[in-house]
Design an enzyme around this catalytic site. Structure first.
Site, PDB file in Angstrom:
ATOM      1  N   GLU A 100      22.343   0.620  14.235  1.00  0.00           N
ATOM      2  CA  GLU A 100      22.384   0.167  12.841  1.00  0.00           C
ATOM      3  C   GLU A 100      23.003  -1.216  12.716  1.00  0.00           C
ATOM      4  O   GLU A 100      22.547  -2.044  11.922  1.00  0.00           O
ATOM      5  CB  GLU A 100      23.148   1.170  11.974  1.00  0.00           C
TER       6      GLU A 100
ATOM      7  N   CYS B  34      -0.982   4.667   2.270  1.00  0.00           N
ATOM      8  CA  CYS B  34       0.386   4.980   1.860  1.00  0.00           C
ATOM      9  C   CYS B  34       0.487   6.355   1.188  1.00  0.00           C
ATOM     10  O   CYS B  34      -0.284   6.659   0.284  1.00  0.00           O
ATOM     11  CB  CYS B  34       0.890   3.907   0.901  1.00  0.00           C
TER      12      CYS B  34
ATOM     13  N   CYS C 282      -1.865  -0.127   1.092  1.00  0.00           N
ATOM     14  CA  CYS C 282      -1.727   0.947   0.105  1.00  0.00           C
ATOM     15  C   CYS C 282      -2.701   2.089   0.347  1.00  0.00           C
ATOM     16  O   CYS C 282      -2.439   3.221  -0.039  1.00  0.00           O
ATOM     17  CB  CYS C 282      -1.892   0.385  -1.302  1.00  0.00           C
TER      18      CYS C 282
ATOM     19  N   CYS D   3       2.763   5.176  -7.115  1.00  0.00           N
ATOM     20  CA  CYS D   3       3.289   3.815  -7.103  1.00  0.00           C
ATOM     21  C   CYS D   3       2.819   3.028  -8.325  1.00  0.00           C
ATOM     22  O   CYS D   3       1.627   2.741  -8.482  1.00  0.00           O
ATOM     23  CB  CYS D   3       2.871   3.112  -5.820  1.00  0.00           C
TER      24      CYS D   3
ATOM     25  N   CYS E  43       4.211  -0.756   3.811  1.00  0.00           N
ATOM     26  CA  CYS E  43       4.664  -1.441   2.596  1.00  0.00           C
ATOM     27  C   CYS E  43       5.264  -2.799   2.955  1.00  0.00           C
ATOM     28  O   CYS E  43       6.414  -3.093   2.669  1.00  0.00           O
ATOM     29  CB  CYS E  43       5.678  -0.578   1.849  1.00  0.00           C
TER      30      CYS E  43
END
Length: 349
Positions: free
Chosen positions: A39, A205, A202, A211, A195
DNA sequence: CACGCGTGGGG
DNA sequence: TCCCCAAGCGT
């Protein structure tokens, strides 16, 4: 005012399990040390870049105890080239805090993790979700893009107030009772793959039906961000002092650009470097300017290479050490053991 | 709150 | 060439 939020959790979790990323080196583990390291490395840094560092770092520092016990200089050497070197400093400080304050085990909640150096709200949430299954929200660049599009979130994220509102929404969108790991990973995967900033995919997606940006055919207008930091320009000179197969390197101050890394002595300009050398014997040659882009300025570095004769008087060498107390001669073979800024490493190579 | 802090990649 | 951005945080 009560606003209806879309139920993105179920389709997202399902999509992540089928199509998300599962084989990255820091996945398939709930070891907080490994997740934490990934991270931190991934802050403002793309996966492809981190892949070149993660395993090497882990091989040298396999656990939090070994990292905490190491000299900071060794940590910086492994971090060299990754950028944002305060991350390496905080990583080191954090490891020591985990040892001294938590008995060598990362605390198992985002609320405690966020108090550690280098661990902010989003990183704390990611570690807590992946390692301890805590139901808590992340909000990084990927997630901002996904959420602002799904919601057609018009407010400018340069404003702290608006960003705080998006945090609150991110919390409300969390899955109710199960799948926080896949949900969190799914948001990152979606933002990193389908995205994307430009020309999002899309059609593939899992959230396209929900959305709002997609419905309005305005996906590329989100997120709204006005922040525009104008990049300035700087120009300096670097003194490349060579003797035999060794270069004179100095450790940079522990604040500012390239903090704590090893580099060549920096001067205001070429003239100042020339003036410092004065009538020193040897071969002197200005090299082509190196252009380096940092976040806040373009840097033009003009190297002045000066090769000293094998027999250089002790007076002169003493003056070197006096001018740069941290300085030392580093042979070509020893360069990899030192943390060099990317353009300096490239120049010397 | 605005800014400092690396580096590499893409359009 | 230039702009934007990337699993942000600290001050």
């Amino acid at each position: 005012m009560k606003v209806e939020l879309p139920g993105i959790a179920a389709p997202l979790i399902d999509w992540q399990k089928r199509h998300g990323r599962h084989a990255l080196p820091w996945q398939q583990t709930r070891d907080p040390y490994r997740v934490w390291l990934s991270e931190i490395m991934l802050q403002q840094t793309q996966v492809a870049t981190v892949l070149g560092y993660y395993d090497r770092f882990l091989a040298r520092f396999p656990d939090v105890a070994s990292l905490a016990a190491a000299p900071l200089d060794d940590v910086l050497a492994l971090w060299a080239g990754l950028g944002y070197y305060s991350r390496a400093r905080n990583l080191h400080r954090c490891a020591q805090a985990v040892m001294s304050d938590f008995g060598g085990a990362f605390p198992p909640s985002a609320a405690q993790l966020v108090s550690l150096p280098g661990i902010g709200r989003s990183t704390a949430a990611a570690i807590a979700a992946f390692c301890f299954g805590e139901r808590t929200a992340i909000l990084d660049g990927n997630v901002k893009r996904v959420l602002t599009r799904v919601l057609a979130f018009e407010d400018d994220l340069a404003s702290t107030t608006h960003e705080r509102r998006l945090w609150a929404i991110a919390e409300q969108l969390l899955p109710q009772d199960q799948g926080i790991e896949a949900y969190t990973q799914g948001l990152m995967d979606l933002g990193a793959t389908l995205c994307s900033m430009r020309q999002p995919l899309c059609n593939s997606c899992p959230l396209s039906d929900l959305c709002e940006a997609h419905r309005q055919d305005r996906t590329e207008q989100f997120p709204v961000k006005t922040r525009k930091v104008k990049r300035s320009r700087r120009a300096n000179a670097l003194l490349w002092l060579q003797q035999g197969d060794a270069v004179w390197l100095v450790q940079r101050p522990d604040t500012g650009v390239w903090a704590g890394l090893w580099s060549m002595p920096e001067f205001e300009d070429l003239e100042a470097a020339e003036a410092w050398l004065g009538d020193w014997p040897g071969e002197r040659q200005p090299l082509p300017v190196v252009r380096h882009v940092l976040t806040h300025f373009d840097w033009e570095l003009s190297p002045l290479r000066h090769t000293l004769p094998e027999r250089t008087g002790p007076k002169r060498l003493e003056r070197l050490q006096r001018t740069w107390p941290t300085g030392k001669w580093v042979t070509l073979a020893d360069l990899p053991a030192h943390g060099l800024p990317a353009p300096v490493a490239k120049l010397l190579r």
